[in-house]
Design a protein around this motif. Structure first.
Motif, mmCIF file in Angstrom:
data_model
loop_
_atom_site.group_PDB
_atom_site.id
_atom_site.type_symbol
_atom_site.label_atom_id
_atom_site.label_comp_id
_atom_site.label_asym_id
_atom_site.label_seq_id
_atom_site.Cartn_x
_atom_site.Cartn_y
_atom_site.Cartn_z
ATOM 1 N N THR A 537 -18.575 8.278 1.472
ATOM 2 C CA THR A 537 -18.432 6.921 0.930
ATOM 3 C C THR A 537 -17.011 6.614 0.472
ATOM 4 N N ASN A 539 -15.852 7.158 -2.386
ATOM 5 C CA ASN A 539 -15.904 6.716 -3.775
ATOM 6 C C ASN A 539 -15.433 7.844 -4.691
ATOM 7 N N GLU A 551 -17.978 5.440 -11.080
ATOM 8 C CA GLU A 551 -17.789 5.541 -9.636
ATOM 9 C C GLU A 551 -16.885 4.397 -9.199
ATOM 10 N N SER A 553 -14.705 2.624 -6.059
ATOM 11 C CA SER A 553 -14.566 2.509 -4.608
ATOM 12 C C SER A 553 -13.087 2.466 -4.228
ATOM 13 N N GLN A 556 -12.550 -0.717 -1.830
ATOM 14 C CA GLN A 556 -12.526 -2.017 -2.496
ATOM 15 C C GLN A 556 -11.580 -2.055 -3.696
ATOM 16 N N GLU A 558 -12.230 -1.096 -6.734
ATOM 17 C CA GLU A 558 -12.968 -1.592 -7.895
ATOM 18 C C GLU A 558 -14.177 -0.679 -8.123
ATOM 19 N N TYR A 559 -14.786 -0.805 -9.307
ATOM 20 C CA TYR A 559 -15.965 -0.005 -9.602
ATOM 21 C C TYR A 559 -17.117 -0.410 -8.683
ATOM 22 N N SER A 560 -17.910 0.576 -8.271
ATOM 23 C CA SER A 560 -19.029 0.311 -7.370
ATOM 24 C C SER A 560 -20.155 -0.411 -8.103
ATOM 25 N N GLU A 561 -21.064 -0.946 -7.325
ATOM 26 C CA GLU A 561 -22.211 -1.637 -7.901
ATOM 27 C C GLU A 561 -23.066 -0.686 -8.738
ATOM 28 N N TRP A 562 -23.244 0.554 -8.232
ATOM 29 C CA TRP A 562 -24.031 1.540 -8.989
ATOM 30 C C TRP A 562 -23.361 1.865 -10.324
ATOM 31 N N SER A 563 -22.035 1.955 -10.327
ATOM 32 C CA SER A 563 -21.307 2.250 -11.560
ATOM 33 C C SER A 563 -21.456 1.119 -12.574
ATOM 34 N N LYS A 608 -28.554 9.127 -6.901
ATOM 35 C CA LYS A 608 -28.319 7.690 -7.068
ATOM 36 C C LYS A 608 -29.429 6.832 -6.466
#
Length: 685
Positions: A537, A539, A551, A553, A556, A558-563, A608
Motif C-alpha cells: 500500500t 502507507n 497511518e 499515505s 496522497q 496525507e493520513y489514510s482513511e483508516w488512520s 485493519k
C-alpha cells in the motif's frame, strides 16, 4: 485468522549494564543515566519515559557521576576526566583532565556558574562554566583521604564534602575548611577498623546537612554549629545514595540491600512549631545495590546493579490515579539490538563488545495451536565478530540478503562482506568513503545494494555497495534544518522510500529513485518509537511514545482513511495505559490488512479489516474467542489480536515463509528449562 509457526529464540543472552549514576533536569524533565560500560542514556519523562537518546561508551572510562547544568550534561569518573556531551551529535564535546586522580562526585552551584569535583587525591577542584567549555579555577584545601561526595549549599557560599570518617564544610570563596563533623564508627560485628565512608551528602537551604555512610546510617547535621541532630540506622550495610526533593520536604536514601527509604520533614507536635526528619516509607523494587537516586516532584527514581530504571510514584504527590501513579521498571533498550535477513533466516545480535550471527533452526511436522514442534535442525552460530579498540558498538545492521554486515562505534564504521556456503568467509571492506566516519543509525536497502547511515543534524548518507567498491552517492538533509539526531531509519521493501524519525518528533520520507525529500509527516506531540512502510500500500505506519498509531499515505501525502477513523474513535484505554513503547513494526505480505507490533511484554497482530475495539470491549480477548462457538465470536472480535505469552520480547518479525521469529531474553534462573525454539501459535477471529 490462521496459524503462524513461531520461532521462540531464547539464545540471545543480552544483559544490560549496571547503572552507576543518574541526574534529573527538572526544567526539561530529562533523566540522564550512566551505566557501567560508560553508556549514557537520556529518558524523556514528559513523553511517557521514552529513552530518546543513547550516547555510546568506551572501555576504561568508568563514569561515576552525572550533572546537568541548564541543558548541558557533564560526567566524570574513574579516569579522572570531566566530559561535556554534545546532545545533538550524541558524542563527547570535549574532555578535561582534573589532575586529581579518579573523580567520585560532581556538583554544580545553583547559579550554574561553577562545577565542583571530588577527587581521589583529597581535593575539591572548582571549574568555571563558560559558554563553550569549562576552565579550572582553584583547589580547596587538600584532605588526607579521598573525597567521595559533595553538595553545594543553595546559596553557593559553601560546600559540604563527605570522606573517610568525616564531613567537611568548605568556604566557597576562600577554599578553606570551616567546619569538621566526625562520623562515629559502628559497634558490634559491623564495626570496621578501616573507617566509615560518607558515600553521600546533601546540603539544604536551612543549613541542614544530610549524610549516608557505609555503616548504614542516615544522619542529620546542623551545618552552622557542626553538630549531629538525628541518626537513623536504616540498614546493616551501606547507604550509597541520597536525593532531596525540590521543596526540601522529603529525602530518599538508597542502600546495598536494594531498598529505598523515604524521610519527610514533619511536625512532631500539635502546634507545628518544631519539625524533624521522620522515616515514612520503605520501597523494595531492586534486587541488588541501589547506586543512583533521583527525587522528582511525584516519584522516586532508582537504579543500580540490577540494571533497571525503577520509577516508584509517590501517591501523596499524584493528583489522580493514572499512568503517573503506576510503578515502572524500564529493563531493556527502547532501540532494536537484533537485525534479520528474512530470506536466509539469519539473525544478528548486538552486544557492547561483539556481534553474533546465527542461523535459525528448522522444525519437522505440524501441530495444534500451542504445540511444541520437534526440531530437526538446531540453531547454528555462524560468526562471532569482536570489535577492536575501546569504543563500544553503537548500532549494527544486517542486509536483507545476508551478504553485508555493518556496525558503528563512536569513532568509526565497519563494513563486512559475508559469504556463506560450505564455509563462512568474512571480508572487511577496507576503503569506505571519508564522509562515512560515524553513524547514529544504520540500515540497508531491500536489495542490499545501498547502505544508509544517519549522521549529525538529521542528515542521512547514502552509500552504494558492489563487489568491487563502496561509493558515496548522496546526503539527505531535511528542509527544516533540524539539529536533532535521527533515532529511527527504515527503507521500504520495494526500494522506493526511506523514512527517518528524529528526537525532535519529525518524520521525513525520501524518494530513493529521485534522491530528494518526498514529504514531511505532520509533527505530532510525542516521539516516534517505531515506523515502517507497507510493501504493497506504500502507507507509513508510525507508533509514538504515548502509544498512538498513525497511518500516512505516501501517495496522497496525507493520513489514510483508516488512520482518521482510528483517531476519531480513539484507541482502547488499556492500550493507552501500557507503560512500554512499541519498538518494532512489520507486515504480512500475504495480507495487506495485517500489521504486527510488539513491545517488551506484548505481541499484537492488528487486523485493519476488523472493527476497532470500543472502550467497553475486552482488549486482550484471544482466550475468550477461542472458548466461544464460531457464531458467538463475531460479537466479540475486533482488530487488536494480542498475545502475552512472551516475556522480555526484544524483536519480532515475519519471515518470507510466513513463520514468525520472536527473540526473547532468557531468564537466567530458568534457562535450563527452556522449550524447543519452534512452536505453533494461532490468532483467533
Amino acid at each position: 485468522m490462521g496459524e503462524f509457526k513461531v520461532h521462540r529464540v531464547r539464545f540471545f543472552e543480552y544483559m544490560p549494564s549496571a547503572i552507576r549514576a543518574m541526574a534529573f533536569n527538572n526544567r526539561t524533565e530529562r533523566l540522564a543515566v550512566a551505566r557501567a560500560d560508560s553508556t549514557v542514556e537520556i529518558f524523556n519523562f514528559a513523553d511517557n519515559y521514552y529513552k530518546e537518546k543513547i550516547i555510546p561508551g568506551c572501555e576504561g572510562k568508568g563514569i561515576a557521576t552525572l550533572c546537568w547544568v541548564g541543558q548541558r550534561l557533564f560526567s566524570a569518573g574513574f579516569s579522572g576526566e570531566i566530559t561535556e556531551y554534545d546532545l545533538e551529535n550524541l558524542q563527547a564535546k570535549y574532555t578535561v583532565d582534573a589532575y586529581g586522580g579518579p573523580i567520585w562526585a560532581i556538583s554544580c552551584n545553583s547559579e550554574g556558574t561553577l562545577l565542583a569535583v571530588a577527587c581521589e587525591d583529597g581535593t575539591v577542584k572548582i571549574f568555571e562554566i563558560l559558554e563553550d567549555r569549562i576552565q579550572f579555577q582553584r583547589n580547596f584545601d587538600r584532605q588526607k583521604s579521598r573525597i567521595v561526595s559533595i553538595s553545594w549549599h543553595p546559596s553557593g557560599t559553601c560546600l559540604a564534602a563527605g570522606m573517610m570518617d568525616m564531613i567537611r564544610i568548605f568556604d566557597a570563596e576562600t577554599g578553606h575548611s570551616a567546619h569538621r563533623m566526625l562520623v562515629e564508627r559502628g559497634i558490634g560485628p559491623k564495626r570496621v577498623s578501616s573507617g566509615v565512608v560518607v558515600w553521600a551528602v546533601a546540603f539544604l537551604s536551612n543549613n541542614t546537612i544530610v549524610s549516608g555512610d557505609s555503616e548504614g546510617k542516615v544522619q542529620i547535621w546542623d551545618g552552622v554549629t557542626a553538630t549531629l541532630v538525628q541518626t537513623h540506622r536504616v540498614t546493616a550495610w551501606d547507604v550509597l545514595a541520597l536525593s532531596v526533593s525540590q521543596d526540601e520536604s522529603s529525602l530518599i536514601a538508597g542502600t546495598t540491600e536494594g531498598t529505598v527509604i523515604q524521610f519527610q520533614f514533619l511536625s512532631c507536635n500539635t502546634d507545628h512549631q518544631s519539625k524533624r526528619w521522620v522515616r515514612t516509607r520503605t520501597f523494595k523494587n531492586s534486587s541488588h545495590d541501589v547506586k543512583a537516586l533521583v527525587h522528582t516532584e511525584t516519584a522516586v527514581v532508582s537504579g543500580g546493579m540490577d540494571t533497571q530504571v525503577v520509577v516508584q510514584p509517590l501517591l501523596d504527590k499524584v493528583e489522580k490515579l493514572s499512568q503517573e501513579a503506576s510503578l515502572r521498571k524500564i529493563m531493556f533498550p527502547h532501540t532494536s539490538l537484533v537485525s534479520c535477513a528474512k530470506k536466509l533466516g539469519l539473525l544478528l545480535f548486538q552486544f557492547p563488545d561483539h556481534l553474533e550471527l546465527w542461523r535459525l533452526g528448522e522444525s519437522d511436522g505440524h501441530g495444534k495451536p500451542g504445540d511444541r514442534l520437534p526440531v530437526k535442525k538446531n540453531p547454528e552460530k555462524l560468526i562471532h565478530l569482536k570489535k577492536k579498540g575501546e569504543d563500544n558498538i553503537w548500532f549494527s545492521a544486517l542486509s536483507p540478503s545476508g551478504e553485508w554486515l555493518a556496525f558503528s562505534t563512536f569513532s568509526s564504521i565497519r563494513l563486512y562482506k559475508i559469504q556463506i556456503h560450505n564455509s563462512i568467509i568474512v571480508t572487511k571492506v577496507s576503503k569506505l568513503p571519508k564522509i562515512l566516519h560515524t553513524a547514529q543509525q544504520l540500515c540497508f536497502s531491500s536489495d542490499s545494494s545501498k547502505l544508509f547511515a544517519s549522521c549529525g543534524r538529521s542528515s542521512v548518507i547514502v552509500v552504494s555497495l558492489s563487489q568491487s567498491e563502496c561509493k558515496y552517492v548522496h546526503t539527505f538533509k531535511p528542509k527544516s534544518g533540524s539539529r536533532n539526531p535521527v533515532h529511527l531509519l527504515h527503507a521500504s521493501d520495494d526500494g522506493k522510500w526511506l523514512a527517518t524519525a528524529n528526537t525532535g518528533f519529525e518524520v521525513h520520507v525520501y524518494d530513493l529513485q529521485k534522491m530528494k525529500l518526498h514529504c514531511t509527516v505532520p509533527v505530532y506531540s510525542s516521539c516516534p518509537t517505531a515506523l515502517a512502510i507497507h510493501p504493497t500500500t506504500q502507507n507509513l505506519i508510525t507508533v509514538h511514545a504515548d502509544q498512538q498509531i498513525f497511518e500516512f499515505s505516501l501517495k496522497q501525502k496525507e493520513y489514510s482513511e483508516w488512520s482518521r477513523k482510528l483517531q476519531k474513535q480513539g484507541l482502547h484505554p488499556r492500550w493507552l495505559k501500557r507503560d512500554t513503547p512499541i519498538t518494532h513494526v512489520t507486515f504480512n505480505p500475504k495480507n495487506t490488512a495485517h500489521i504486527f507490533l510488539h513491545d517488551t511484554f506484548m505481541f499484537c497482530l492488528l487486523d485493519k479489516s476488523l472493527p476497532l475495539p470500543d472502550a467497553k470491549s475486552q482488549l486482550s480477548n484471544q482466550t475468550t474467542l477461542q472458548s466461544l462457538p464460531e457464531r458467538e465470536r463475531i460479537k466479540h472480535r475486533h482488530s487488536f489480536k494480542i498475545s502475552r505469552t512472551f516475556q522480555h520480547l526484544l524483536f519480532a518479525t515475519l519471515l518470507d515463509d510466513q513463520s514468525l521469529v520472536v527473540v526473547e531474553r532468557p531468564l537466567q534462573d530458568i534457562q535450563c528449562q527452556l522449550p524447543p525454539p519452534v512452536q505453533q501459535k494461532k490468532f483467533a477471529t
